[in-house]
Design a protein around this motif. Structure first.
Motif, PDB file in Angstrom:
ATOM      1  N   MET A   1       0.854  -1.175   0.000  1.00 61.29           N
ATOM      2  CA  MET A   1       0.000   0.000   0.000  1.00 61.29           C
ATOM      3  C   MET A   1       0.898   1.236   0.000  1.00 61.29           C
ATOM      4  O   MET A   1       1.952   1.244   0.613  1.00 61.29           O
ATOM      5  N   ASN A   2       0.471   2.246  -0.699  1.00 60.84           N
ATOM      6  CA  ASN A   2       1.224   3.490  -0.707  1.00 60.84           C
ATOM      7  C   ASN A   2       1.105   4.167   0.651  1.00 60.84           C
ATOM      8  O   ASN A   2       0.011   4.445   1.120  1.00 60.84           O
ATOM      9  N   ALA A   3       2.234   4.375   1.269  1.00 65.48           N
ATOM     10  CA  ALA A   3       2.273   5.042   2.563  1.00 65.48           C
ATOM     11  C   ALA A   3       1.991   6.526   2.379  1.00 65.48           C
ATOM     12  O   ALA A   3       2.269   7.090   1.323  1.00 65.48           O
ATOM     13  N   PRO A   4       1.470   7.175   3.396  1.00 65.62           N
ATOM     14  CA  PRO A   4       1.240   8.617   3.279  1.00 65.62           C
ATOM     15  C   PRO A   4       2.568   9.387   3.266  1.00 65.62           C
ATOM     16  O   PRO A   4       3.557   8.950   3.843  1.00 65.62           O
ATOM     17  N   ILE A   5       2.554  10.504   2.568  1.00 63.35           N
ATOM     18  CA  ILE A   5       3.721  11.396   2.560  1.00 63.35           C
ATOM     19  C   ILE A   5       3.223  12.828   2.402  1.00 63.35           C
ATOM     20  O   ILE A   5       2.252  13.087   1.704  1.00 63.35           O
ATOM     21  N   ASP A   6       3.872  13.726   3.096  1.00 59.28           N
ATOM     22  CA  ASP A   6       3.658  15.159   2.927  1.00 59.28           C
ATOM     23  C   ASP A   6       4.979  15.814   3.299  1.00 59.28           C
ATOM     24  O   ASP A   6       5.357  15.836   4.464  1.00 59.28           O
ATOM     25  N   VAL A   7       5.707  16.302   2.295  1.00 59.93           N
ATOM     26  CA  VAL A   7       7.034  16.852   2.548  1.00 59.93           C
ATOM     27  C   VAL A   7       7.005  18.275   3.101  1.00 59.93           C
ATOM     28  O   VAL A   7       8.053  18.827   3.425  1.00 59.93           O
ATOM     29  N   CYS A 126      12.562   7.801   5.808  1.00 64.62           N
ATOM     30  CA  CYS A 126      11.361   6.991   5.539  1.00 64.62           C
ATOM     31  C   CYS A 126      11.270   5.778   6.463  1.00 64.62           C
ATOM     32  O   CYS A 126      10.171   5.377   6.862  1.00 64.62           O
ATOM     33  N   PHE A 127      12.407   5.196   6.808  1.00 61.01           N
ATOM     34  CA  PHE A 127      12.387   4.038   7.705  1.00 61.01           C
ATOM     35  C   PHE A 127      12.391   4.455   9.174  1.00 61.01           C
ATOM     36  O   PHE A 127      11.647   3.914   9.984  1.00 61.01           O
ATOM     37  N   GLY A 128      13.205   5.437   9.524  1.00 60.55           N
ATOM     38  CA  GLY A 128      13.354   5.822  10.920  1.00 60.55           C
ATOM     39  C   GLY A 128      12.250   6.706  11.459  1.00 60.55           C
ATOM     40  O   GLY A 128      11.837   6.563  12.613  1.00 60.55           O
ATOM     41  N   VAL A 129      11.759   7.637  10.645  1.00 67.62           N
ATOM     42  CA  VAL A 129      10.736   8.586  11.098  1.00 67.62           C
ATOM     43  C   VAL A 129       9.337   8.160  10.656  1.00 67.62           C
ATOM     44  O   VAL A 129       8.400   8.150  11.454  1.00 67.62           O
ATOM     45  N   LEU A 130       9.206   7.794   9.377  1.00 65.34           N
ATOM     46  CA  LEU A 130       7.885   7.461   8.832  1.00 65.34           C
ATOM     47  C   LEU A 130       7.520   5.982   9.001  1.00 65.34           C
ATOM     48  O   LEU A 130       6.383   5.603   8.788  1.00 65.34           O
ATOM     49  N   ASN A 131       8.495   5.160   9.355  1.00 66.06           N
ATOM     50  CA  ASN A 131       8.294   3.737   9.628  1.00 66.06           C
ATOM     51  C   ASN A 131       7.757   2.956   8.426  1.00 66.06           C
ATOM     52  O   ASN A 131       6.951   2.035   8.576  1.00 66.06           O
ATOM     53  N   TYR A 132       8.186   3.310   7.220  1.00 60.68           N
ATOM     54  CA  TYR A 132       7.799   2.565   6.025  1.00 60.68           C
ATOM     55  C   TYR A 132       8.368   1.151   6.100  1.00 60.68           C
ATOM     56  O   TYR A 132       9.419   0.916   6.707  1.00 60.68           O
ATOM     57  N   ASP A 133       7.707   0.226   5.423  1.00 59.20           N
ATOM     58  CA  ASP A 133       8.185  -1.153   5.327  1.00 59.20           C
ATOM     59  C   ASP A 133       9.242  -1.316   4.241  1.00 59.20           C
ATOM     60  O   ASP A 133      10.133  -2.157   4.350  1.00 59.20           O
ATOM     61  N   TYR A 134       9.122  -0.539   3.170  1.00 60.11           N
ATOM     62  CA  TYR A 134      10.016  -0.687   2.026  1.00 60.11           C
ATOM     63  C   TYR A 134      10.070   0.607   1.217  1.00 60.11           C
ATOM     64  O   TYR A 134       9.210   1.474   1.355  1.00 60.11           O
ATOM     65  N   LEU A 135      11.068   0.685   0.360  1.00 65.79           N
ATOM     66  CA  LEU A 135      11.140   1.697  -0.694  1.00 65.79           C
ATOM     67  C   LEU A 135      11.548   0.990  -1.982  1.00 65.79           C
ATOM     68  O   LEU A 135      12.349   0.050  -1.954  1.00 65.79           O
ATOM     69  N   LEU A 136      10.992   1.445  -3.079  1.00 64.31           N
ATOM     70  CA  LEU A 136      11.367   0.963  -4.399  1.00 64.31           C
ATOM     71  C   LEU A 136      12.169   2.041  -5.111  1.00 64.31           C
ATOM     72  O   LEU A 136      12.062   3.219  -4.777  1.00 64.31           O
TER      73      LEU A 136
END
Length: 183
Positions: A1-7, A126-136
């Motif tokens: 699923m696309n994780a939320p993002i707002d830069v 993305c991993f440390g702050v947003l806690n995403y599972d992965y990046l492509l």
């Protein structure tokens, strides 16, 4: 699923760069590198023909809130962009949260290690702050510079896909993944 993002409000600093949201005042810097033949084409978009082209792109960056400007610390000059884009969930599975990283850099700064520096900082965020599972991250098969960046940043080959460019062409693309080591 696309994780939320707002830069909006994000500021990531590396040794040589500040990654931050785009601003209207970045127009001249962006046009300077985006008008150079070969820069946008590496990412599937045509180089800019006018400041109006660049103005539209910057507005889309500001409104979309998923693309960061790459600013040199020493001069304050914007030399590229790094996007944290939506991706096709068929690549990973709907139970995982993540996004796809894409980048462009001024030709004047190629070969200096700036993109790996920026991408590694975004991976950490993305991993440390947003806690995403992965990046492509992907590259056209003929784009060796991007392949080297992707591999330097720890991504692993996932599969080949076809990407439709802004030229309406289909480009064979190598897609890579990096997973959050905390999960």
């Amino acid at each position: 699923m696309n994780a939320p993002i707002d830069v909006t409000g994000i500021r990531i600093e590396t040794d040589r760069l500040v990654l931050r949201p785009w601003q209207e005042t970045d127009l001249e810097d962006c046009f300077e590198y985006a008008r150079v033949p070969g820069v946008g084409e590496m990412a599937g978009w045509p180089h800019h023909k006018s400041m109006d082209d660049t103005r539209k792109v910057i507005r889309s960056f500001v409104e979309g809130r998923e693309v960061l400007a790459l600013e040199l610390k020493e001069s304050g000059k914007v030399i590229g962009s790094l996007g944290i884009h939506e991706n096709d969930n068929d690549h990973v599975g709907p139970e995982y949260l993540g996004r796809e990283v894409g980048y462009v850099l001024s030709k004047d700064y190629w070969g200096r290690g700036l993109v790996p520096e920026a991408v590694k900082a975004v991976i950490g965020y993305c991993f440390g702050v947003l806690n995403y599972d992965y990046l492509l991250c992907g590259h056209f098969v003929w784009n060796e510079q991007s392949r080297r960046v992707i591999e330097k940043c720890g991504f692993r080959y996932l599969k080949d896909i076809s990407h439709t460019t802004q030229f309406g062409t289909e480009e064979l693309t190598n897609l890579y993944i990096i997973r959050n080591p905390q999960k």
